[in-house]
Design an enzyme around this catalytic site. Structure first.
Site, PDB file in Angstrom:
ATOM      1  CE  LYS A  13      -3.986  -1.541   2.599  1.00 15.15           C
ATOM      2  NZ  LYS A  13      -4.675  -1.271   3.854  1.00 15.15           N
ATOM      3  CG  ASP A  69      -9.560  -1.098   6.476  1.00 17.08           C
ATOM      4  OD1 ASP A  69      -8.542  -1.495   7.077  1.00 17.08           O
ATOM      5  OD2 ASP A  69     -10.592  -1.782   6.372  1.00 17.08           O
ATOM      6  CE  LYS A 175      -3.960  -3.162  -7.641  1.00 19.01           C
ATOM      7  NZ  LYS A 175      -3.267  -3.647  -6.457  1.00 19.01           N
ATOM      8  NE  ARG A 181      -4.743   0.951  -2.019  1.00 18.23           N
ATOM      9  CZ  ARG A 181      -4.803  -0.344  -2.353  1.00 18.23           C
ATOM     10  NH1 ARG A 181      -4.368  -0.765  -3.513  1.00 18.23           N
ATOM     11  NH2 ARG A 181      -5.311  -1.217  -1.511  1.00 18.23           N
TER      12      ARG A 181
HETATM   13  P1  IMP Z   1      -5.832  -3.730   5.594  1.00 13.17           P
HETATM   14  O1  IMP Z   1      -4.405  -3.321   5.841  1.00 13.17           O
HETATM   15  O2  IMP Z   1      -6.551  -4.257   6.764  1.00 13.17           O
HETATM   16  O3  IMP Z   1      -6.606  -2.670   4.880  1.00 13.17           O
HETATM   17  O4  IMP Z   1      -5.673  -4.970   4.630  1.00 13.17           O
HETATM   18  C1  IMP Z   1      -6.130  -4.982   3.335  1.00 13.17           C
HETATM   19  C2  IMP Z   1      -5.839  -6.313   2.685  1.00 13.17           C
HETATM   20  O5  IMP Z   1      -6.725  -6.416   1.584  1.00 13.17           O
HETATM   21  C3  IMP Z   1      -4.443  -6.395   2.087  1.00 13.17           C
HETATM   22  O6  IMP Z   1      -3.520  -6.984   2.952  1.00 13.17           O
HETATM   23  C4  IMP Z   1      -4.681  -7.269   0.873  1.00 13.17           C
HETATM   24  O7  IMP Z   1      -4.712  -8.579   1.229  1.00 13.17           O
HETATM   25  C5  IMP Z   1      -6.094  -6.919   0.442  1.00 13.17           C
HETATM   26  N1  IMP Z   1      -6.028  -5.883  -0.583  1.00 13.17           N
HETATM   27  C6  IMP Z   1      -6.321  -4.575  -0.464  1.00 13.17           C
HETATM   28  N2  IMP Z   1      -6.092  -3.913  -1.596  1.00 13.17           N
HETATM   29  C7  IMP Z   1      -5.616  -4.818  -2.464  1.00 13.17           C
HETATM   30  C8  IMP Z   1      -5.177  -4.721  -3.804  1.00 13.17           C
HETATM   31  O8  IMP Z   1      -5.114  -3.653  -4.438  1.00 13.17           O
HETATM   32  N3  IMP Z   1      -4.773  -5.870  -4.344  1.00 13.17           N
HETATM   33  C9  IMP Z   1      -4.783  -7.050  -3.687  1.00 13.17           C
HETATM   34  N4  IMP Z   1      -5.159  -7.193  -2.438  1.00 13.17           N
HETATM   35  C10 IMP Z   1      -5.583  -6.076  -1.825  1.00 13.17           C
END
Ligand code: IMP
Length: 199
Positions: A13, A69, A175, A181
């Site tokens: 991210k 998130d 992407k 995003r």
């Molecule tokens: P967070 O840090 O709790 O928001 O975790 C979000 C999780 O969602 C990430 O660790 C990924 O597994 C998944 N995720 C979010 N955005 C993406 C993306 O753009 N591609 C692939 N997986 C994503």
């Protein structure tokens, strides 16, 4: 240059968000680099968790903080892994394992694939101002086996509508041009509050 904290410890991210913010001329520093603690994500939805992370980082650093998130919602699994997307990868953050789990749980329901979508909730917390929130989505379907080595998380098992390449096969800029995003960022930029921070 105005400093902004990215309230995330996820290197995938940080990379993607820094790419999206760089053209604005903001000096981006991550919560990880500042040694800020990761707050517990106790909300029931993406927007709530984004707020928790942004507000914790803004308070600890006294700087504007942006949190993302996000997650993968699979229709055939009633929206799972959803807000638990990161947790499905276990303590080792093993997304091959998490993708296999999605595939296996679909198979247990007699499904070889399913429609699904990625969600990205953004929260921008500015000390002594109201937190702003934005949400972007991209719809598509699961594919198995996973394809491609770009991106992160569940990218290799997601085919966005109208595409022939999974997010894992796409060049990062492709992407970025269409992702959940990018869509949330578009809303954030249109709001103008972020550009208002740039001096
Ligand atoms: P967070 O840090 O709790 O928001 O975790 C979000 C999780 O969602 C990430 O660790 C990924 O597994 C998944 N995720 C979010 N955005 C993406 C993306 O753009 N591609 C692939 N997986 C994503």
């Amino acid at each position: 240059m105005t400093k902004i904290v990215l309230a995330t410890h996820n290197p995938g991210k940080v990379r993607e968000i820094a790419d999206l913010l760089r053209p604005l001329g903001l000096d981006v520093v991550s919560a990880g680099e500042l040694g800020l603690p990761e707050p517990e994500e106790t909300a029931k939805d993406f927007l709530g968790n984004a707020c928790i992370k942004a507000e914790a980082a803004a308070q600890a650093s006294n700087l504007p903080a942006l949190a993302d998130d996000s997650g993968f919602c699979v229709d055939g699994l009633n929206g799972d892994p959803g807000i638990y997307s990161a947790r499905w990868a276990g303590p080792d953050k093993d997304f091959s394992y998490a993708m296999s789990r999605v595939h296996e749980e679909l198979e247990l329901k007699g499904l070889s694939e399913s429609r699904g979508h990625f969600v990205c909730a953004l929260a921008l917390a500015i000390p002594s101002a109201e937190t702003r929130m934005f949400e972007g989505r991209v719809s598509g379907k699961t594919v198995w086996p996973p394809r491609g080595g770009h991106g992160f998380g569940y990218d290799p098992m997601f085919l966005a509508d109208g595409q022939t390449q999974t997010f894992g096969e796409m060049a990062p800029q492709d992407k970025h041009a269409m992702s959940h995003r990018a869509r949330a960022f578009q809303l954030l930029l249109e709001d103008g509050v972020l550009t208002g921070l740039v001096r």
